[in-house]
Write an enzyme that holds these catalytic residues in place. Structure first.
Site, PDB file in Angstrom:
ATOM      1  N   HIS A  72       0.849  -1.202   0.000  1.00 34.55           N
ATOM      2  CA  HIS A  72       0.000   0.000   0.000  1.00 34.55           C
ATOM      3  C   HIS A  72       0.878   1.243   0.000  1.00 34.55           C
ATOM      4  O   HIS A  72       1.731   1.401   0.863  1.00 34.55           O
ATOM      5  CB  HIS A  72      -0.914   0.007   1.225  1.00 34.55           C
ATOM      6  CG  HIS A  72      -2.091  -0.903   1.081  1.00 34.55           C
ATOM      7  ND1 HIS A  72      -3.312  -0.662   1.668  1.00 34.55           N
ATOM      8  CD2 HIS A  72      -2.236  -2.062   0.388  1.00 34.55           C
ATOM      9  CE1 HIS A  72      -4.159  -1.629   1.340  1.00 34.55           C
ATOM     10  NE2 HIS A  72      -3.526  -2.500   0.584  1.00 34.55           N
ATOM     11  N   TYR A 199      -9.404   5.713   7.293  1.00 35.41           N
ATOM     12  CA  TYR A 199      -9.625   6.012   8.709  1.00 35.41           C
ATOM     13  C   TYR A 199     -10.600   7.182   8.755  1.00 35.41           C
ATOM     14  O   TYR A 199     -10.311   8.246   8.213  1.00 35.41           O
ATOM     15  CB  TYR A 199      -8.320   6.446   9.386  1.00 35.41           C
ATOM     16  CG  TYR A 199      -7.298   5.344   9.605  1.00 35.41           C
ATOM     17  CD1 TYR A 199      -6.452   4.942   8.575  1.00 35.41           C
ATOM     18  CD2 TYR A 199      -7.177   4.728  10.848  1.00 35.41           C
ATOM     19  CE1 TYR A 199      -5.502   3.948   8.787  1.00 35.41           C
ATOM     20  CE2 TYR A 199      -6.221   3.737  11.068  1.00 35.41           C
ATOM     21  CZ  TYR A 199      -5.396   3.349  10.035  1.00 35.41           C
ATOM     22  OH  TYR A 199      -4.453   2.364  10.250  1.00 35.41           O
ATOM     23  N   PRO A 291      -4.952   0.345  18.695  1.00 33.69           N
ATOM     24  CA  PRO A 291      -4.708  -0.157  17.330  1.00 33.69           C
ATOM     25  C   PRO A 291      -4.728   0.921  16.244  1.00 33.69           C
ATOM     26  O   PRO A 291      -4.424   0.626  15.082  1.00 33.69           O
ATOM     27  CB  PRO A 291      -5.854  -1.146  17.121  1.00 33.69           C
ATOM     28  CG  PRO A 291      -6.933  -0.670  18.025  1.00 33.69           C
ATOM     29  CD  PRO A 291      -6.241  -0.086  19.227  1.00 33.69           C
ATOM     30  N   LYS A 295       0.375  -0.318  15.132  1.00 36.05           N
ATOM     31  CA  LYS A 295       1.759  -0.487  15.582  1.00 36.05           C
ATOM     32  C   LYS A 295       2.034  -1.747  16.407  1.00 36.05           C
ATOM     33  O   LYS A 295       3.196  -2.114  16.606  1.00 36.05           O
ATOM     34  CB  LYS A 295       2.186   0.727  16.428  1.00 36.05           C
ATOM     35  CG  LYS A 295       2.305   2.004  15.627  1.00 36.05           C
ATOM     36  CD  LYS A 295       3.430   1.915  14.623  1.00 36.05           C
ATOM     37  CE  LYS A 295       3.460   3.074  13.680  1.00 36.05           C
ATOM     38  NZ  LYS A 295       3.926   2.752  12.345  1.00 36.05           N
ATOM     39  N   TYR A 382       3.651   6.397  10.250  1.00 37.96           N
ATOM     40  CA  TYR A 382       2.814   5.255   9.899  1.00 37.96           C
ATOM     41  C   TYR A 382       3.639   4.144   9.257  1.00 37.96           C
ATOM     42  O   TYR A 382       3.409   2.954   9.514  1.00 37.96           O
ATOM     43  CB  TYR A 382       1.693   5.701   8.946  1.00 37.96           C
ATOM     44  CG  TYR A 382       0.571   4.694   8.839  1.00 37.96           C
ATOM     45  CD1 TYR A 382      -0.499   4.722   9.725  1.00 37.96           C
ATOM     46  CD2 TYR A 382       0.587   3.709   7.856  1.00 37.96           C
ATOM     47  CE1 TYR A 382      -1.529   3.792   9.637  1.00 37.96           C
ATOM     48  CE2 TYR A 382      -0.439   2.767   7.760  1.00 37.96           C
ATOM     49  CZ  TYR A 382      -1.490   2.818   8.654  1.00 37.96           C
ATOM     50  OH  TYR A 382      -2.503   1.894   8.567  1.00 37.96           O
TER      51      TYR A 382
HETATM   52  C1  PHB Z   1      -6.529  -4.256  10.538  1.00 43.57           C
HETATM   53  O1  PHB Z   1      -6.644  -4.448   9.323  1.00 43.57           O
HETATM   54  O2  PHB Z   1      -6.848  -5.144  11.363  1.00 43.57           O
HETATM   55  C2  PHB Z   1      -6.064  -2.949  11.023  1.00 43.57           C
HETATM   56  C3  PHB Z   1      -5.559  -2.030  10.124  1.00 43.57           C
HETATM   57  C4  PHB Z   1      -5.118  -0.799  10.574  1.00 43.57           C
HETATM   58  C5  PHB Z   1      -5.201  -0.490  11.909  1.00 43.57           C
HETATM   59  C6  PHB Z   1      -5.678  -1.414  12.830  1.00 43.57           C
HETATM   60  C7  PHB Z   1      -6.122  -2.659  12.383  1.00 43.57           C
HETATM   61  O3  PHB Z   1      -4.796   0.733  12.340  1.00 43.57           O
END
Ligand code: PHB
Ligand code: APR
Length: 387
Positions: A72, A199, A291, A295, A382
């Site tokens: 990505h 997000y 989450p 990280k 990130y």
């Molecule tokens: C996930 O795909 O489980 C996932 C992706 C990004 C995050 C947290 C979980 O920040």
């Protein structure tokens, strides 16, 4: 029985550490409390920093990740009916890999099986003894008692493990912030709504559109801490997700039955130090991050890459090497906590939060959208920390 390093816990941290040590000719025995089937049934994280990708390749477990994982080059941040993209390649000169933790765990077990590693599952009552001297570990299996002696013990047994508790309470400091909400997550055999993660900040609460592969979506919505999955039918979940994602994404969601549904509370936790005598903590055993920044798994991989390097230096004659482990690991841990907590604050709805705070969050997102330096900072954090 004797070995050089006893590894407690067969999650990604323990399995990868044992693998990296073995590559350097260091003998290990790994003890896991659960069955392998149980470990492989857990759905966890999915986003790898580039440094983690390189560590997994170096450990000889990169082939399936490189074939099936998706690189990505950016991510979308959004609120209400607007989203914008942060380009990782342009801002940070690197990308991330989307590849599930469950798959990494599977690949690590396959590599260990091929190499004939000693991995003992269903090990009950694992107990650590004399870790500030000559460590011993005892456990029960199939009604029999076992004991092993080692130079070092690596505590990779997750947040609820036994290793951290072995450090006397007055010799460790624990820092914790529990957030008053959780994430309700579902896995669904549907095409992801977008080819990159979204997000989304929304007045009803945060939402995240993620994925495992082009046919498997992973979505989350923020829920109150006391919510239960029983209260969330698939239909209710999809309706809520549709409300919270930016408008154009919401319209494109493909719905279907969930194949997994669970709620995880958001928490930050750090135990200092990460070393006690000849016991070294790594991964969730030492720290938990919310989450939001993806990280947790990356920190676990970072810990064990460092620990393997320092243990290897130790056995090669540099007996001072391991003294740096805790401070070096903790520097990265706090950088991850800082990023994850600030992103959590930017994107979530807090109890009692007024419309004023919601507008402030939107103004901050707009500032990130306008600012080259804010996007660079986000992209660097990130895709990898402290670099
Ligand atoms: C996930 O795909 O489980 C996932 C992706 C990004 C995050 C947290 C979980 O920040
Ligand atoms: N004895 C032996 N094994 C134990 C014990 C014990 N007393 N307690 C726990 N374990 C095992 C668990 O069953 C689990 O398989 O330790 C393992 C810890 O694995 P994880 O919880 O996955 O932790 P870790 O390997 O540090 O992985 C890092 O990154 O994405 C995040 O939280 C997510 O699990 C993920 C983590």
């Amino acid at each position: 029985m004797k070995t050089q390093v006893v590894v407690i816990g067969g999650g990604p941290a323990g399995l990868l550490l044992a693998r990296l040590l073995m590559q350097n000719g260091i003998a290990t025995v790994l003890l896991e409390r659960r069955s392998r089937a149980h470990v492989l049934s857990r759905i966890r994280a999915g986003v790898l920093e580039w440094g983690s990708v390189e560590t997994l390749r170096r450990a000889g477990v990169g082939t399936r990740m490189d074939g099936e994982g998706e690189i990505h080059h950016g991510v979308a941040l959004g609120h209400t009916n607007h989203q914008f993209r942060i380009d990782f390649a342009e801002r940070a000169g690197r990308a991330v890999m989307v590849y599930g933790q469950t798959e990494i765990t599977k690949d690590l077990y396959t590599a260990h099986d091929a190499a004939g590693s000693t991995i003992i599952d269903n090990a009950e009552d694992v107990t650590l003894h004399d870790v500030t001297g000559r460590p011993r570990v005892t456990w029960h299996k199939d009604g029999r008692s076992h004991e092993i002696e080692a130079d070092f013990v690596a505590g990779c047994d997750g947040f609820h493990g036994v290793s951290r508790q072995t450090i006397p309470a007055d010799a460790r400091t624990e820092y914790e912030r529990v957030f008053p909400f959780g994430w309700l997550g579902i896995l669904s055999e549907t095409p992801p709504v977008s080819h990159e993660l979204i997000y989304s900040n929304h007045a009803r609460g945060f939402a995240l559109a993620s994925m495992r592969n082009p046919h498997l979506s992973r979505y989350y919505v923020q829920v109150p801490a006391d919510d239960t999955v029983e209260g969330w039918s698939d239909e209710r979940f999809w309706d809520e997700l549709r409300r919270r994602l930016p408008h154009d994404a919401a319209e494109a969601i493909v719905t279907g039955p969930s194949i997994e549904k669970s709620i995880a509370l958001l928490r930050s936790f750090v135990c200092e130090p990460m070393r006690w005598g000849n016991l070294f903590l790594a991964g969730d055993a030492a720290h938990i991050v919310p989450p939001t920044g993806a990280k947790g798994l990356n920190l676990a991989i970072g810990d064990v890459a460092l620990l393997a390097e320092l243990m290897s230096a130790h056995f090669a004659g540099d007996t001072a090497a391991l003294a740096t482990y805790s401070d070096r690991a903790l520097e990265r841990v706090w950088a991850a906590i800082r990023f994850s907590v600030s992103l959590t604050g930017l994107l979530h709805r807090f109890p009692g939060q007024s419309a004023f705070e919601q507008r402030l969050q939107e103004a901050e997102l707009a500032q990130i959208e306008r600012s080259d330096s804010a996007q660079t900072t986000f992209a660097r954090n990130y895709t990898g920390l402290l670099t």
